[in-house]
Enzyme design. Structure first.
Site, mmCIF file in Angstrom:
data_model
loop_
_atom_site.group_PDB
_atom_site.id
_atom_site.type_symbol
_atom_site.label_atom_id
_atom_site.label_comp_id
_atom_site.label_asym_id
_atom_site.label_seq_id
_atom_site.Cartn_x
_atom_site.Cartn_y
_atom_site.Cartn_z
ATOM 1 N N ASP A 50 58.981 6.859 53.081
ATOM 2 C CA ASP A 50 60.361 6.502 53.404
ATOM 3 C C ASP A 50 60.990 5.650 52.297
ATOM 4 O OD1 ASP A 50 59.747 7.691 55.797
ATOM 5 O OD2 ASP A 50 60.367 6.000 57.044
ATOM 6 N N HIS A 101 67.239 10.068 55.731
ATOM 7 C CA HIS A 101 66.898 8.726 56.254
ATOM 8 C C HIS A 101 68.166 7.865 56.264
ATOM 9 C CE1 HIS A 101 63.965 5.875 57.574
ATOM 10 N NE2 HIS A 101 63.908 5.153 56.481
ATOM 11 N N HIS A 105 70.863 3.249 55.059
ATOM 12 C CA HIS A 105 69.728 2.573 55.710
ATOM 13 C C HIS A 105 70.154 1.189 56.212
ATOM 14 C CE1 HIS A 105 65.573 1.095 56.302
ATOM 15 N NE2 HIS A 105 65.191 2.355 56.198
ATOM 16 N N HIS A 220 55.693 4.063 52.193
ATOM 17 C CA HIS A 220 56.953 3.920 51.455
ATOM 18 C C HIS A 220 56.704 4.220 49.982
ATOM 19 C CE1 HIS A 220 57.605 1.601 55.147
ATOM 20 N NE2 HIS A 220 58.891 1.926 55.002
#
Ligand SMILES: [Zn+2]
Length: 243
Positions: A50, A101, A105, A220
């Site tokens: 991510d 995503h 964010h 990540h």
């Protein structure tokens, strides 16, 4: 009267606890039925990354995945992907899945209301679409044969009725995880170079204690230690015949 008050107070606490769990747990399935396991073939583990792409660590992550012939999932942040479309394209060309995503964010994403939630998702779609050179509405780009599925992972794994309505409307498949690496905690642990190896080994041990057949691991690709962690994790998962 005090008894009734006590019952109401307990009910309110239980309801609040349930709502917090339902919103904060991507695998609760209360608002959104997220796919949290069995993304890979034959019960193998799936690696997901991510918050990228990052111009420094993402290319190294992609190198490691290529060396090990691993296909992974990347949930990119639109405003970062907009600055590094070449990395999104490289992910796709290497056979990885690229998911949405959100564009910024934002921590306020779940509370921002349906119009903003939709804007965030559509803006990120548009960046992925542009970077891949394919229409987001098409499954395959005829020139490059690059598959562009509509995948979405909500920031922080938080869902609620507004997000549920929008992902249904925008026809995204929501992908969660069932193993959280807590790799972001390594930022502090890896500050001292001498302790970095030890901190990474501990993180790998923690992940390995949770994985099982079909597990989906949350990682990540934006952290300086992400490549080192990935090398150690791939080695441990391969030794356990899980990847
Ligand atoms: Zn995130």
């Amino acid at each position: 009267m005090p008894v009734l008050f006590l019952i109401l107070a307990v009910a309110a606490v239980l309801m609040t606890a349930f709502l917090v769990w339902a919103c904060a747990s991507i695998d609760s399935g209360v608002w959104v039925k997220a796919v949290c396991r069995d993304l890979g073939p034959d019960g193998k583990v799936t690696l997901t990354f991510d918050d990228g792409p990052d111009p420094v660590s993402t290319p190294e992550i992609l190198d490691i995945l290529a060396e090990n012939k691993i296909s992974a999932y990347f949930f990119v942040i639109g405003e970062k992907a907009e600055k590094h479309p070449e990395l999104v394209r490289r992910m796709l060309l290497q056979g990885h899945h690229v998911g949405n995503h959100t564009y910024t964010h934002s921590v306020l994403f779940p509370l921002s209301g349906k119009p903003c939630i939709e804007d965030e998702i559509r803006a990120c779609d548009s960046v992925i679409d542009s970077a891949s050179g394919a229409s987001i509405d098409s499954v395959t780009d005829s020139a490059t044969r690059i598959s562009v599925p509509r995948l979405f992972r909500p920031p922080f794994g938080v869902t609620n009725p507004d997000i549920a309505k929008i992902v249904k409307h925008t026809r995204h498949k929501v992908i969660g995880w069932n193993v959280r690496s807590f790799d972001t905690c390594l930022v502090k642990d890896c500050l001292s170079e001498s302790k970095a190896d030890e901190a990474i080994a501990k993180c790998v041990d923690r992940i390995m204690s949770q994985v099982g057949p079909g597990s989906v691991i949350l990682l990540h690709d934006r952290l300086s230690h992400s490549p080192s962690l990935l090398r150690a994790l791939v080695s441990a998962l391969r030794a356990a015949d899980m990847l």
